[in-house]
Design a protein around this motif. Sequence first.
Motif, mmCIF file in Angstrom:
data_model
loop_
_atom_site.group_PDB
_atom_site.id
_atom_site.type_symbol
_atom_site.label_atom_id
_atom_site.label_comp_id
_atom_site.label_asym_id
_atom_site.label_seq_id
_atom_site.Cartn_x
_atom_site.Cartn_y
_atom_site.Cartn_z
ATOM 1 N N ASN A 48 0.818 -1.211 0.000
ATOM 2 C CA ASN A 48 0.000 0.000 0.000
ATOM 3 C C ASN A 48 0.855 1.264 0.000
ATOM 4 O O ASN A 48 0.333 2.364 -0.025
ATOM 5 C CB ASN A 48 -0.955 0.006 1.192
ATOM 6 C CG ASN A 48 -0.214 -0.018 2.516
ATOM 7 O OD1 ASN A 48 1.026 -0.125 2.559
ATOM 8 N ND2 ASN A 48 -0.943 0.061 3.607
ATOM 9 N N CYS A 83 -1.068 4.599 -1.319
ATOM 10 C CA CYS A 83 -2.226 4.441 -2.183
ATOM 11 C C CYS A 83 -3.496 4.333 -1.337
ATOM 12 O O CYS A 83 -3.499 3.701 -0.274
ATOM 13 C CB CYS A 83 -2.064 3.202 -3.058
ATOM 14 S SG CYS A 83 -3.368 3.010 -4.295
ATOM 15 N N ALA A 84 -4.561 4.930 -1.844
ATOM 16 C CA ALA A 84 -5.862 4.814 -1.178
ATOM 17 C C ALA A 84 -6.366 3.379 -1.287
ATOM 18 O O ALA A 84 -6.068 2.656 -2.249
ATOM 19 C CB ALA A 84 -6.853 5.790 -1.802
ATOM 20 N N ASP A 85 -7.144 2.968 -0.308
ATOM 21 C CA ASP A 85 -7.624 1.577 -0.279
ATOM 22 C C ASP A 85 -8.454 1.245 -1.510
ATOM 23 O O ASP A 85 -8.395 0.122 -2.023
ATOM 24 C CB ASP A 85 -8.458 1.345 0.991
ATOM 25 C CG ASP A 85 -7.609 1.461 2.252
ATOM 26 O OD1 ASP A 85 -6.378 1.321 2.130
ATOM 27 O OD2 ASP A 85 -8.179 1.702 3.334
ATOM 28 N N ALA A 86 -9.216 2.193 -2.021
ATOM 29 C CA ALA A 86 -10.074 1.927 -3.179
ATOM 30 C C ALA A 86 -9.274 1.781 -4.469
ATOM 31 O O ALA A 86 -9.796 1.263 -5.463
ATOM 32 C CB ALA A 86 -11.109 3.041 -3.328
ATOM 33 N N GLU A 87 -8.022 2.230 -4.486
ATOM 34 C CA GLU A 87 -7.202 2.206 -5.707
ATOM 35 C C GLU A 87 -6.034 1.235 -5.615
ATOM 36 O O GLU A 87 -5.091 1.335 -6.405
ATOM 37 C CB GLU A 87 -6.663 3.614 -5.983
ATOM 38 C CG GLU A 87 -7.718 4.692 -6.085
ATOM 39 C CD GLU A 87 -8.537 4.575 -7.362
ATOM 40 O OE1 GLU A 87 -8.139 3.788 -8.247
ATOM 41 O OE2 GLU A 87 -9.558 5.253 -7.457
ATOM 42 N N LEU A 88 -6.081 0.319 -4.675
ATOM 43 C CA LEU A 88 -4.928 -0.566 -4.457
ATOM 44 C C LEU A 88 -4.613 -1.416 -5.682
ATOM 45 O O LEU A 88 -3.448 -1.648 -6.005
ATOM 46 C CB LEU A 88 -5.179 -1.465 -3.246
ATOM 47 C CG LEU A 88 -4.955 -0.815 -1.877
ATOM 48 C CD1 LEU A 88 -5.315 -1.790 -0.761
ATOM 49 C CD2 LEU A 88 -3.511 -0.354 -1.731
ATOM 50 N N THR A 90 -5.083 -0.699 -8.863
ATOM 51 C CA THR A 90 -4.423 0.129 -9.873
ATOM 52 C C THR A 90 -2.996 0.473 -9.469
ATOM 53 O O THR A 90 -2.068 0.418 -10.282
ATOM 54 C CB THR A 90 -5.230 1.415 -10.092
ATOM 55 O OG1 THR A 90 -6.576 1.072 -10.447
ATOM 56 C CG2 THR A 90 -4.607 2.264 -11.182
ATOM 57 N N CYS A 91 -2.831 0.822 -8.190
ATOM 58 C CA CYS A 91 -1.486 1.162 -7.716
ATOM 59 C C CYS A 91 -0.545 -0.024 -7.855
ATOM 60 O O CYS A 91 0.600 0.138 -8.299
ATOM 61 C CB CYS A 91 -1.555 1.606 -6.259
ATOM 62 S SG CYS A 91 -2.403 3.187 -6.008
#
Length: 246
Positions: A48, A83-88, A90-91
């Motif tokens: 993350n 990274c934000a949890d909702a975008e993990l 993609t990150c």
Amino acid sequence: MNDPRRVFLVVAVALGTLVPAVASASYPAGVWALVEKVTPEPDADQPNRVRIDGLFIVAKGTPDFAGYPGYSVPAYGYMYYQCADAELATCKMEWAELATVAGGEDRCRGWGDNSLPANGTVRTAEPQAMPDAYPISMGVVPGFSPCNALKEWMAEHPPEAATSGEGRARARASSRPRAPRGRRPGARRARRRRARSRMAAPRRRPRRARRGRRAGRRARPTRGRWAGTRAACAAPAMSRGRWRGC
């Protein structure tokens, strides 16, 4: 009435003039970098956070980079993102792509967007502090003009002044001059010392030669009264039990 062939020729010339401009254009990423190393945290399976080491230019940074206006002057260091949890998902995908090109010849990549309010900061201080939010836009993209500008600046400013832990140590090791083989400090002195030791050492004949000389001296017959005694004792007839005065 317009000639169709003339219209086609005009369109072809116009397209030909546009192709070089399109080829040299690059996406307006928020960050362009020559990526040297990518370290996901806390592990590579479920990261993350990420640390990216290399050479960076950041959009809307100051002072402005004359080689690629609109971006900051190139700086060695690292960028630290979370990274934000909702975008993990993609990150993770983008960080894996950066890791595949890190340290290679084609390691120039961009991410983020220059229209975003923030794309991260280049850091040199250790240990790493609070991470920046990772900018997500069009993914990780290759570039042309910004990459050339970065490489030209790097050629003029080699990474001796890199301040990020491992990068600084690697830069010092690579920039340290190394003497060619046979001309290193102390080599000439060592050769002279070996030559003097060989000259001072007494010359000794090989052991086989000394043994052979002694054996020949024993087998040499003496002069005078007992001249033939040793030769007679060494004759093969002695092995058959005959006595010849030995």
